[in-house]
Scaffold this active site. Structure first.
Site, mmCIF file in Angstrom:
data_model
loop_
_atom_site.group_PDB
_atom_site.id
_atom_site.type_symbol
_atom_site.label_atom_id
_atom_site.label_comp_id
_atom_site.label_asym_id
_atom_site.label_seq_id
_atom_site.Cartn_x
_atom_site.Cartn_y
_atom_site.Cartn_z
ATOM 1 N N ARG A 18 15.580 11.170 40.021
ATOM 2 C CA ARG A 18 16.778 10.960 39.207
ATOM 3 C C ARG A 18 16.423 10.493 37.803
ATOM 4 O O ARG A 18 17.092 10.833 36.832
ATOM 5 C CB ARG A 18 17.708 9.951 39.901
ATOM 6 N N GLN A 77 28.544 1.223 34.319
ATOM 7 C CA GLN A 77 27.920 1.162 35.648
ATOM 8 C C GLN A 77 26.763 2.147 35.715
ATOM 9 O O GLN A 77 26.018 2.176 36.694
ATOM 10 C CB GLN A 77 28.954 1.498 36.732
ATOM 11 N N ASP A 106 21.765 5.609 33.469
ATOM 12 C CA ASP A 106 21.045 6.739 32.862
ATOM 13 C C ASP A 106 20.690 6.536 31.388
ATOM 14 O O ASP A 106 19.971 7.357 30.814
ATOM 15 C CB ASP A 106 21.877 8.033 33.031
ATOM 16 N N HIS A 122 24.634 -2.260 35.935
ATOM 17 C CA HIS A 122 23.837 -1.909 37.120
ATOM 18 C C HIS A 122 22.382 -1.605 36.771
ATOM 19 O O HIS A 122 21.682 -0.955 37.555
ATOM 20 C CB HIS A 122 24.475 -0.717 37.857
ATOM 21 N N CYS A 169 8.320 -5.161 38.866
ATOM 22 C CA CYS A 169 7.383 -5.625 39.910
ATOM 23 C C CYS A 169 8.131 -6.484 40.934
ATOM 24 O O CYS A 169 8.849 -7.419 40.576
ATOM 25 C CB CYS A 169 6.265 -6.456 39.263
ATOM 26 N N GLY A 200 35.975 7.493 33.832
ATOM 27 C CA GLY A 200 35.008 8.190 34.680
ATOM 28 C C GLY A 200 34.451 7.357 35.811
ATOM 29 O O GLY A 200 33.285 7.495 36.167
ATOM 30 N N THR A 201 35.318 6.513 36.379
ATOM 31 C CA THR A 201 34.851 5.713 37.515
ATOM 32 C C THR A 201 35.905 5.696 38.607
ATOM 33 O O THR A 201 37.103 5.686 38.348
ATOM 34 C CB THR A 201 34.508 4.261 37.097
ATOM 35 N N ASN A 228 40.249 9.745 33.836
ATOM 36 C CA ASN A 228 39.466 10.105 35.005
ATOM 37 C C ASN A 228 39.882 11.470 35.542
ATOM 38 O O ASN A 228 41.062 11.850 35.410
ATOM 39 C CB ASN A 228 39.627 9.040 36.115
HETATM 40 P P1 OAD Z 1 31.793 7.676 41.477
HETATM 41 O O1 OAD Z 1 31.039 8.900 41.862
HETATM 42 O O2 OAD Z 1 32.266 6.712 42.541
HETATM 43 O O3 OAD Z 1 33.119 8.099 40.676
HETATM 44 C C1 OAD Z 1 33.007 8.983 39.604
HETATM 45 C C2 OAD Z 1 34.426 9.211 39.110
HETATM 46 O O4 OAD Z 1 34.317 10.075 37.989
HETATM 47 C C3 OAD Z 1 35.308 9.899 40.132
HETATM 48 O O5 OAD Z 1 36.513 9.150 40.269
HETATM 49 C C4 OAD Z 1 35.579 11.286 39.535
HETATM 50 O O6 OAD Z 1 36.949 11.677 39.723
HETATM 51 C C5 OAD Z 1 35.349 11.055 38.080
HETATM 52 N N1 OAD Z 1 34.831 12.216 37.353
HETATM 53 C C6 OAD Z 1 33.953 13.152 37.762
HETATM 54 N N2 OAD Z 1 33.698 14.021 36.752
HETATM 55 C C7 OAD Z 1 34.433 13.591 35.688
HETATM 56 C C8 OAD Z 1 34.598 14.040 34.350
HETATM 57 N N3 OAD Z 1 33.954 15.121 33.895
HETATM 58 N N4 OAD Z 1 35.435 13.346 33.536
HETATM 59 C C9 OAD Z 1 36.102 12.233 33.981
HETATM 60 N N5 OAD Z 1 35.978 11.756 35.245
HETATM 61 C C10 OAD Z 1 35.149 12.432 36.070
HETATM 62 O O7 OAD Z 1 30.912 6.905 40.405
HETATM 63 P P2 OAD Z 1 31.149 5.427 39.874
HETATM 64 O O8 OAD Z 1 32.586 5.069 39.828
HETATM 65 O O9 OAD Z 1 30.361 5.295 38.624
HETATM 66 O O10 OAD Z 1 26.652 1.480 42.009
HETATM 67 O O11 OAD Z 1 30.422 4.558 41.012
HETATM 68 C C11 OAD Z 1 30.371 3.155 40.809
HETATM 69 C C12 OAD Z 1 29.114 2.658 41.428
HETATM 70 O O12 OAD Z 1 29.013 3.106 42.786
HETATM 71 C C13 OAD Z 1 27.837 3.166 40.780
HETATM 72 O O13 OAD Z 1 27.487 2.469 39.642
HETATM 73 C C14 OAD Z 1 26.841 2.908 41.871
HETATM 74 C C15 OAD Z 1 27.629 3.449 43.029
HETATM 75 O O14 OAD Z 1 27.254 2.875 44.198
HETATM 76 C C16 OAD Z 1 25.403 1.055 42.403
HETATM 77 O O15 OAD Z 1 24.501 1.848 42.629
HETATM 78 C C17 OAD Z 1 25.277 -0.424 42.526
#
Ligand code: OAD
Length: 253
Positions: A72, A107, A110, A125, A133, A193-194, A219
Site C-alpha cells: 500500500r 484519517q 497516504d 491515523h 521501531c 469522503g468518510t 460524500n
Molecule cells: P471508508 O472506506 O470507511 O469510507 C469511505 C467513504 O468515502 C465512504 O462513505 C464512501 O461512500 C466515500 N467515497 C468513496 N469514494 C468517494 C468519492 N470519490 N468522493 C466522495 N466520497 C467517496 O473510509 P474511512 O471513512 O476513511 O482507520 O475509514 C475511516 C477509518 O477506518 C480509516 O482511517 C481506517 C479504517 O479502519 C484505521 O485504520 C485506524
C-alpha cells in the site's frame, strides 16, 4: 435542506471565520487508492483491512502485515493528489489570506494532502510512508521501496512496524489535542469522503456541532453523519469540492 444546497454550502464557506475539515479514504479514492470499506482489488482482495490493521495481526504474522503495508505504501507513492485535494489547499489559502483559521484533520495515511500543498494537516491515523521501531519508537521515513525483507529488523533488535494507528491503538496525543481544539473553535465543520463510523475521528463532527458550528458533509454515499449535518452534498469529492471553491471564492478573484 436548502433548495440549492451547493450554493448554501458555498455561502457558509465564504462567511466562515474558522473552518475545520475532516477527510477519509473517499477523498483519496479519486487518486486510485482503494477505500477501506470498498472491496480491495488485486493481490490483497482476499484480505480484510480491518483484520490486518491490528497489533495482533502484526504480532501473529509480521512478515505478511509488513508486506501488505509496503504494497500500500507503494500504491500511495505512485498516487497523485486529485482536484479534491487541490480544492482543500485553495480553501486553506483563501482563509489564510483573509486572516481566518483552517485545520484539516485526515484519517488518511497516504500523505496526499501534504503532497498537494496543504500545510495545516493533522494526520490522525499516522503515515504509511514512515516505519517505526517496535523497541525504541524511532521513526524511519524514506526507506527503500519495496523493503528488502519482511519483516524489517530494526537496529535496536526489534522490528520496523508501519507508522500508522491500528485498530485498538490510541491516536497520537498531539494530533488529538489539535483536533479537539479545532473542532471546538470552528464555526464551520466539513466531513468529506468518510463513512463516519470510526471513533474518535467520527466524534469531531459531534464536538463541533455541540459548540454551535454549522456543518456540511460531502460524500458519495449517505453515512451516519448525513442526518446530522446542516447541508449534505452527495457525490464525488473531486467534483464537489472544486465547485464549492468556485462558488464561494470566485467573485473575490
Ligand atoms: P471508508 O472506506 O470507511 O469510507 C469511505 C467513504 O468515502 C465512504 O462513505 C464512501 O461512500 C466515500 N467515497 C468513496 N469514494 C468517494 C468519492 N470519490 N468522493 C466522495 N466520497 C467517496 O473510509 P474511512 O471513512 O476513511 O482507520 O475509514 C475511516 C477509518 O477506518 C480509516 O482511517 C481506517 C479504517 O479502519 C484505521 O485504520 C485506524
Amino acid at each position: 435542506m436548502p433548495h440549492d444546497p451547493l450554493q448554501a454550502a458555498a455561502d457558509l464557506l465564504r462567511d466562515a471565520r474558522s473552518v475545520c475539515v475532516i477527510t477519509g479514504a473517499g477523498v483519496s479514492a479519486e487518486s486510485k487508492i482503494p477505500t477501506f470499506r470498498d472491496a480491495m482489488e488485486g493481490l490483497w482482495a482476499k484480505f480484510d483491512p480491518q483484520t490486518l490493521a491490528t497489533p495482533e495481526a502484526f504480532a501473529a504474522d509480521p512478515a505478511m502485515v509488513s508486506e501488505w503495508y509496503d504494497f500500500r505504501r507503494g500504491k500511495c507513492a505512485q498516487a497523485e493528489p486529485n482536484p479534491g485535494h487541490l480544492a482543500l489547499v485553495e480553501i486553506e489559502r483563501r482563509l489564510a489570506d483573509a486572516g481566518r483559521s483552517f485545520t484539516l484533520l485526515t484519517q488518511n495515511v497516504d500523505g496526499l494532502h501534504r503532497r498537494a500543498g496543504s500545510t495545516r494537516v493533522v494526520e490522525l491515523h499516522g503515515r504509511i510512508d514512515i516505519w517505526r521501531c517496535t523497541k525504541t519508537g524511532l521513526e524511519y521515513p524514506d526507506l527503500p521501496l519495496p523493503l528488502p525483507e519482511y519483516p524489517m529488523p530494526s537496529e535496536a533488535g526489534g522490528l520496523l512496524r508501519p507508522g500508522v494507528v491500528w485498530f485498538g491503538e490510541a491516536l497520537p496525543e498531539d494530533a488529538l489535542e489539535q483536533a479537539h481544539a479545532a473542532a471546538e473553535s470552528c464555526d464551520l465543520f466539513m466531513s468529506v469522503g468518510t463513512s463516519a463510523v470510526v471513533y474518535p475521528a467520527a466524534g469531531f463532527l459531534h464536538l463541533a456541532r455541540a459548540h454551535g458550528s454549522k456543518s456540511i458533509e460531502i460524500n458519495r454515499d449517505p453515512t451516519d453523519a448525513t442526518g446530522l449535518v446542516d447541508i449534505a452534498l452527495q457525490g464525488r469529492s473531486g467534483e464537489i469540492l472544486p465547485a464549492l471553491v468556485e462558488l464561494a471564492f470566485a467573485s473575490r478573484g
